[in-house]
Design an enzyme around this catalytic site. Sequence first.
Site, PDB file in Angstrom:
ATOM      1  N   GLU A 141      -5.462   3.697   6.060  1.00  0.00           N
ATOM      2  CA  GLU A 141      -5.036   3.462   4.682  1.00  0.00           C
ATOM      3  C   GLU A 141      -5.562   4.574   3.788  1.00  0.00           C
ATOM      4  OE1 GLU A 141      -6.692   1.831   1.391  1.00  0.00           O
ATOM      5  OE2 GLU A 141      -6.061  -0.213   1.887  1.00  0.00           O
ATOM      6  N   SER A 150     -11.001  -0.826   2.646  1.00  0.00           N
ATOM      7  CA  SER A 150     -10.283  -0.963   3.925  1.00  0.00           C
ATOM      8  C   SER A 150      -9.927   0.423   4.435  1.00  0.00           C
ATOM      9  CB  SER A 150      -8.975  -1.730   3.732  1.00  0.00           C
ATOM     10  OG  SER A 150      -9.212  -2.999   3.204  1.00  0.00           O
ATOM     11  N   ARG A 160       0.818  -1.224   0.000  1.00  0.00           N
ATOM     12  CA  ARG A 160       0.000   0.000   0.000  1.00  0.00           C
ATOM     13  C   ARG A 160       0.854   1.278   0.000  1.00  0.00           C
ATOM     14  NH1 ARG A 160      -3.279  -3.632  -0.763  1.00  0.00           N
ATOM     15  NH2 ARG A 160      -5.424  -3.661  -0.008  1.00  0.00           N
TER      16      ARG A 160
END
Length: 337
Positions: free
Chosen positions: A333, A237, A162
């Site tokens: 995130e 998420s 990520r």
Amino acid sequence: MEIISNYPLKDLNTFGISAYAKEFVQVTTIAGLAETLRENTGKKLFILGGGSNMLLTRDIDALVIQIGLKGKEVVWEDEEHVHIKSMAGENWHEFVLYCIDKGYGGIENLSLIPGNVGTTPIQNIGAYGIEIKDIFVSCEAMEIATQQVRTFTKEECEFAYRESIFKGPLKNRYIITSVTFRLTKVHHKINTSYGDIAAELAKQGITVPTIKDVSNAVTAIRQSKLPDPKELGNSGSFFKNPVITAEEFEKAYLQHPQMPHYTVSDTMVKVPAGWLIEQSGFKGKRFGDAGVHAKQALVIVNYGNATGQELLELSKKIQETVFKNFGINIEAEVNII
Ligand code: EPU
């Protein structure tokens, strides 16, 4: 290009948060993007893609430039592989379906991820055993200061879980205008290593899956666990799965021997944040219009009229409780604006 003042962003962010841009413009050509940047030098800018990975906690006091660059083309191919270039403003899932329809493989595990093509490298999106970096060749990006377009190779993007250079040292300096992917035309490497996919295919009685079968299975799994932003505001998420040192893990594991975990390297262990959040009692909980999804604790949802601040407060409460219970920090995130 028409710049519009006080523009509503509710329909342009998948959380469905009501916020306004001081100014807004959509660009559909590279020349138009360069011109907009040149003519607005010195102004605060905010670059918007699909709006699927941000939490708006306030109005945006800037010129919001929405990247509406469209188009896709095969730029190279041989018998076995194809390099396909997509402009940044193409919808990701439509691009995935287009590739599968053409018989191009390697992208099928990334079906149904919200957002646009141009934002996928920024956080190296990933799901079901595949990350963008696995199929990435290069991307083109315009430097905001000079309007020069340059190519970034995979190595130059410094991809990690990520993460990429566009979230790090080059944050807010470049606008990704296109991305080129390397896909297979034959001998597809079907990846069903992720338990959920194997189970879904078995349920459907498929023993030798095609790329289309895998895409369908991933779509079914995502639909069963993740809320559709059109029906329930969310950003996928909300947190990253924490990657912690083996020592930190040992400490937490001694107290919580049921904790699921994956070995990342000799020294690092990844723990599913969804589990930590579920064990902390948040799964399915609702606080006004802000809540935690009932089927996947990693997803924060907006039941209608939650403000960005309310959603942010919920995320902080989750972080604090998880830390109190497990001594593990979970990081957001999504980009908090
Ligand atoms: N888990 C729970 N409770 C939950 C959710 C998860 O206990 O409510 C635990 C279970 O042990 C489960 C494990 O977490 O086995 C993994 O869950 P899941 O397969 O749903 O994946 P994830 O780690 O929670 C990641 C990505 C998702 C991606 C899936 C599938 C991150 C931050 N998220 O979630 O990506 O779809 O894997 O590969 O890495 C996104 O980034 O927006 C996203 C949806």
